[in-house]
Design a protein around this motif. Structure first.
Motif, PDB file in Angstrom:
ATOM      1  N   LEU A  51       0.698  -1.270   0.091  1.00 44.93           N
ATOM      2  CA  LEU A  51       0.011  -0.096  -0.017  1.00 44.93           C
ATOM      3  C   LEU A  51       1.058   1.192  -0.095  1.00 44.93           C
ATOM      4  O   LEU A  51       0.524   2.344  -0.612  1.00 44.93           O
ATOM      5  CB  LEU A  51      -0.930  -0.023   1.218  1.00 44.93           C
ATOM      6  CG  LEU A  51      -2.445  -0.577   0.958  1.00 44.93           C
ATOM      7  CD1 LEU A  51      -2.939  -0.592   2.462  1.00 44.93           C
ATOM      8  CD2 LEU A  51      -2.994   0.300   0.081  1.00 44.93           C
ATOM      9  N   GLN A  52       1.931   1.312   0.732  1.00 43.62           N
ATOM     10  CA  GLN A  52       2.907   2.392   0.747  1.00 43.62           C
ATOM     11  C   GLN A  52       3.613   2.576  -0.588  1.00 43.62           C
ATOM     12  O   GLN A  52       3.801   3.658  -0.910  1.00 43.62           O
ATOM     13  CB  GLN A  52       3.739   2.163   1.923  1.00 43.62           C
ATOM     14  CG  GLN A  52       3.249   2.378   3.281  1.00 43.62           C
ATOM     15  CD  GLN A  52       4.085   2.170   4.394  1.00 43.62           C
ATOM     16  OE1 GLN A  52       5.378   1.949   4.174  1.00 43.62           O
ATOM     17  NE2 GLN A  52       3.688   2.402   5.616  1.00 43.62           N
ATOM     18  N   LYS A  53       3.610   1.541  -1.268  1.00 44.21           N
ATOM     19  CA  LYS A  53       4.472   1.681  -2.590  1.00 44.21           C
ATOM     20  C   LYS A  53       3.660   2.306  -3.634  1.00 44.21           C
ATOM     21  O   LYS A  53       3.870   2.808  -4.650  1.00 44.21           O
ATOM     22  CB  LYS A  53       4.807   0.480  -3.222  1.00 44.21           C
ATOM     23  CG  LYS A  53       6.149   0.060  -2.086  1.00 44.21           C
ATOM     24  CD  LYS A  53       6.809  -1.262  -2.673  1.00 44.21           C
ATOM     25  CE  LYS A  53       7.710  -1.673  -1.648  1.00 44.21           C
ATOM     26  NZ  LYS A  53       8.463  -3.301  -1.991  1.00 44.21           N
ATOM     27  N   LEU A  54       2.270   2.299  -3.502  1.00 39.66           N
ATOM     28  CA  LEU A  54       1.306   2.984  -4.436  1.00 39.66           C
ATOM     29  C   LEU A  54       1.576   4.338  -4.597  1.00 39.66           C
ATOM     30  O   LEU A  54       2.045   4.957  -3.706  1.00 39.66           O
ATOM     31  CB  LEU A  54      -0.221   2.774  -4.234  1.00 39.66           C
ATOM     32  CG  LEU A  54      -0.633   1.441  -4.083  1.00 39.66           C
ATOM     33  CD1 LEU A  54      -1.924   1.268  -3.480  1.00 39.66           C
ATOM     34  CD2 LEU A  54      -0.499   0.649  -5.511  1.00 39.66           C
ATOM     35  N   PRO A  55       1.244   5.012  -5.732  1.00 42.81           N
ATOM     36  CA  PRO A  55       1.491   6.607  -5.912  1.00 42.81           C
ATOM     37  C   PRO A  55       0.701   7.298  -4.892  1.00 42.81           C
ATOM     38  O   PRO A  55      -0.344   6.816  -4.326  1.00 42.81           O
ATOM     39  CB  PRO A  55       1.023   6.783  -7.272  1.00 42.81           C
ATOM     40  CG  PRO A  55       0.641   5.483  -8.097  1.00 42.81           C
ATOM     41  CD  PRO A  55       0.765   4.271  -6.796  1.00 42.81           C
ATOM     42  N   LYS A  56       1.324   8.636  -4.327  1.00 35.95           N
ATOM     43  CA  LYS A  56       0.529   9.381  -3.521  1.00 35.95           C
ATOM     44  C   LYS A  56      -0.705   9.770  -3.900  1.00 35.95           C
ATOM     45  O   LYS A  56      -1.633   9.777  -3.269  1.00 35.95           O
ATOM     46  CB  LYS A  56       1.340  10.523  -3.242  1.00 35.95           C
ATOM     47  CG  LYS A  56       2.233  10.361  -2.094  1.00 35.95           C
ATOM     48  CD  LYS A  56       2.888  11.584  -1.770  1.00 35.95           C
ATOM     49  CE  LYS A  56       4.281  11.653  -0.707  1.00 35.95           C
ATOM     50  NZ  LYS A  56       4.864  12.986  -0.433  1.00 35.95           N
ATOM     51  N   ASN A  57      -0.660  10.285  -5.144  1.00 37.50           N
ATOM     52  CA  ASN A  57      -1.880  10.715  -6.040  1.00 37.50           C
ATOM     53  C   ASN A  57      -3.003   9.646  -5.966  1.00 37.50           C
ATOM     54  O   ASN A  57      -4.162   9.969  -6.641  1.00 37.50           O
ATOM     55  CB  ASN A  57      -1.648  11.365  -7.142  1.00 37.50           C
ATOM     56  CG  ASN A  57      -0.925  12.723  -7.110  1.00 37.50           C
ATOM     57  OD1 ASN A  57      -1.160  13.231  -5.937  1.00 37.50           O
ATOM     58  ND2 ASN A  57       0.037  13.177  -7.918  1.00 37.50           N
ATOM     59  N   ALA A  58      -2.742   8.315  -6.101  1.00 37.64           N
ATOM     60  CA  ALA A  58      -3.751   7.362  -5.826  1.00 37.64           C
ATOM     61  C   ALA A  58      -4.707   7.326  -4.746  1.00 37.64           C
ATOM     62  O   ALA A  58      -5.580   6.400  -4.815  1.00 37.64           O
ATOM     63  CB  ALA A  58      -3.183   6.051  -6.137  1.00 37.64           C
ATOM     64  N   LEU A  59      -4.270   8.290  -3.788  1.00 42.17           N
ATOM     65  CA  LEU A  59      -5.117   8.388  -2.635  1.00 42.17           C
ATOM     66  C   LEU A  59      -6.684   9.242  -2.722  1.00 42.17           C
ATOM     67  O   LEU A  59      -6.381  10.265  -3.513  1.00 42.17           O
ATOM     68  CB  LEU A  59      -4.639   9.014  -1.363  1.00 42.17           C
ATOM     69  CG  LEU A  59      -3.500   8.199  -0.761  1.00 42.17           C
ATOM     70  CD1 LEU A  59      -2.431   8.900   0.086  1.00 42.17           C
ATOM     71  CD2 LEU A  59      -3.976   7.081  -0.059  1.00 42.17           C
ATOM     72  N   PRO A  60      -7.467   8.567  -2.505  1.00 38.79           N
ATOM     73  CA  PRO A  60      -8.987   9.332  -3.032  1.00 38.79           C
ATOM     74  C   PRO A  60      -8.948  10.665  -2.066  1.00 38.79           C
ATOM     75  O   PRO A  60      -9.801  11.611  -2.462  1.00 38.79           O
ATOM     76  CB  PRO A  60      -9.920   8.388  -2.506  1.00 38.79           C
ATOM     77  CG  PRO A  60      -9.374   7.296  -2.430  1.00 38.79           C
ATOM     78  CD  PRO A  60      -8.071   7.220  -2.092  1.00 38.79           C
ATOM     79  N   VAL A  61      -8.523  10.924  -0.896  1.00 41.39           N
ATOM     80  CA  VAL A  61      -8.113  11.861  -0.128  1.00 41.39           C
ATOM     81  C   VAL A  61      -7.806  13.255  -0.738  1.00 41.39           C
ATOM     82  O   VAL A  61      -7.944  14.222  -0.395  1.00 41.39           O
ATOM     83  CB  VAL A  61      -7.991  11.455   1.220  1.00 41.39           C
ATOM     84  CG1 VAL A  61      -6.304  11.504   1.325  1.00 41.39           C
ATOM     85  CG2 VAL A  61      -8.343  12.843   2.467  1.00 41.39           C
ATOM     86  N   ARG A  62      -6.804  12.571  -1.682  1.00 39.99           N
ATOM     87  CA  ARG A  62      -5.981  13.995  -2.567  1.00 39.99           C
ATOM     88  C   ARG A  62      -6.911  14.652  -3.516  1.00 39.99           C
ATOM     89  O   ARG A  62      -6.554  15.410  -4.108  1.00 39.99           O
ATOM     90  CB  ARG A  62      -4.752  13.458  -2.854  1.00 39.99           C
ATOM     91  CG  ARG A  62      -3.847  13.060  -1.943  1.00 39.99           C
ATOM     92  CD  ARG A  62      -2.681  12.507  -2.345  1.00 39.99           C
ATOM     93  NE  ARG A  62      -1.762  13.424  -3.261  1.00 39.99           N
ATOM     94  CZ  ARG A  62      -0.733  14.007  -2.740  1.00 39.99           C
ATOM     95  NH1 ARG A  62      -0.285  13.971  -1.441  1.00 39.99           N
ATOM     96  NH2 ARG A  62      -0.039  14.824  -3.439  1.00 39.99           N
ATOM     97  N   LEU A  63      -7.914  13.984  -3.767  1.00 37.40           N
ATOM     98  CA  LEU A  63      -8.943  14.675  -4.977  1.00 37.40           C
ATOM     99  C   LEU A  63      -9.388  15.858  -4.258  1.00 37.40           C
ATOM    100  O   LEU A  63     -10.037  15.778  -2.834  1.00 37.40           O
ATOM    101  CB  LEU A  63     -10.097  13.597  -5.179  1.00 37.40           C
ATOM    102  CG  LEU A  63      -9.633  12.509  -6.065  1.00 37.40           C
ATOM    103  CD1 LEU A  63     -10.700  11.591  -6.313  1.00 37.40           C
ATOM    104  CD2 LEU A  63      -9.036  13.015  -7.421  1.00 37.40           C
ATOM    105  N   HIS A  64      -9.976  16.893  -5.028  1.00 40.41           N
ATOM    106  CA  HIS A  64     -10.597  18.073  -4.553  1.00 40.41           C
ATOM    107  C   HIS A  64     -11.619  18.446  -5.607  1.00 40.41           C
ATOM    108  O   HIS A  64     -11.172  18.525  -6.635  1.00 40.41           O
ATOM    109  CB  HIS A  64      -9.637  19.114  -4.514  1.00 40.41           C
ATOM    110  CG  HIS A  64     -10.052  20.374  -3.675  1.00 40.41           C
ATOM    111  ND1 HIS A  64     -10.978  21.418  -4.034  1.00 40.41           N
ATOM    112  CD2 HIS A  64      -9.687  20.807  -2.268  1.00 40.41           C
ATOM    113  CE1 HIS A  64     -11.337  22.003  -3.036  1.00 40.41           C
ATOM    114  NE2 HIS A  64     -10.327  21.936  -2.133  1.00 40.41           N
TER     115      HIS A  64
END
Length: 99
Positions: A46-59
Motif C-alpha cells: 500500500l505504501q508503494k502505491l503512488p501518493k496521488n492514488a489516494l482518494p483523499v487527495r482529490l478536490h
C-alpha cells in the motif's frame, strides 16, 4: 478562472484514483482481515502505491470555472456560477427568494 494546469492535474489524479481503486481495496482488506505477516506485506505494498492514488487527495472543482472553493456538490458548480445561472433562470426549480 483556475489555471488549465490545475484542472488537468485534478483530472490526472481522478484517473489515478480510479486505476488503483480495486488494488487499494484488496490490499486494505488483507490488512484488515489477514494474518499478521500478510497484513504487514499488504501494508508495505500500500505504501508503494503512488501518493496521488489516494482518494483523499482529490478536490472538488467547479466544472465551468475550475474554482476549488465554494463548490456546491449537488450541482457540480461553484456558488458564484450557481447564483449567476439561477438569476438567469438556467437552473430548473430555483428562483431567488424574496420576503
Amino acid at each position: 478562472m483556475a489555471k488549465e494546469s490545475m484542472k488537468a492535474r485534478e483530472v490526472k489524479r481522478a484517473k489515478l484514483v480510479a486505476k488503483f481503486a480495486a488494488k487499494r481495496a484488496a490490499l486494505k482488506e488483507i490488512v484488515r482481515t489477514g494474518s499478521i505477516e500478510d497484513a504487514y506485506e499488504a501494508a508495505q505494498q500500500l505504501q508503494k502505491l503512488p501518493k496521488n492514488a489516494l482518494p483523499v487527495r482529490l478536490h472538488n472543482r467547479c466544472t465551468m470555472t475550475g474554482r476549488p472553493k465554494g463548490y456546491m456538490r449537488q450541482f457540480g458548480i461553484s456558488r458564484i456560477q450557481f447564483r449567476e445561472m439561477a438569476a438567469a433562470g438556467l437552473i430548473p426549480g430555483v428562483k431567488k427568494a424574496s420576503w
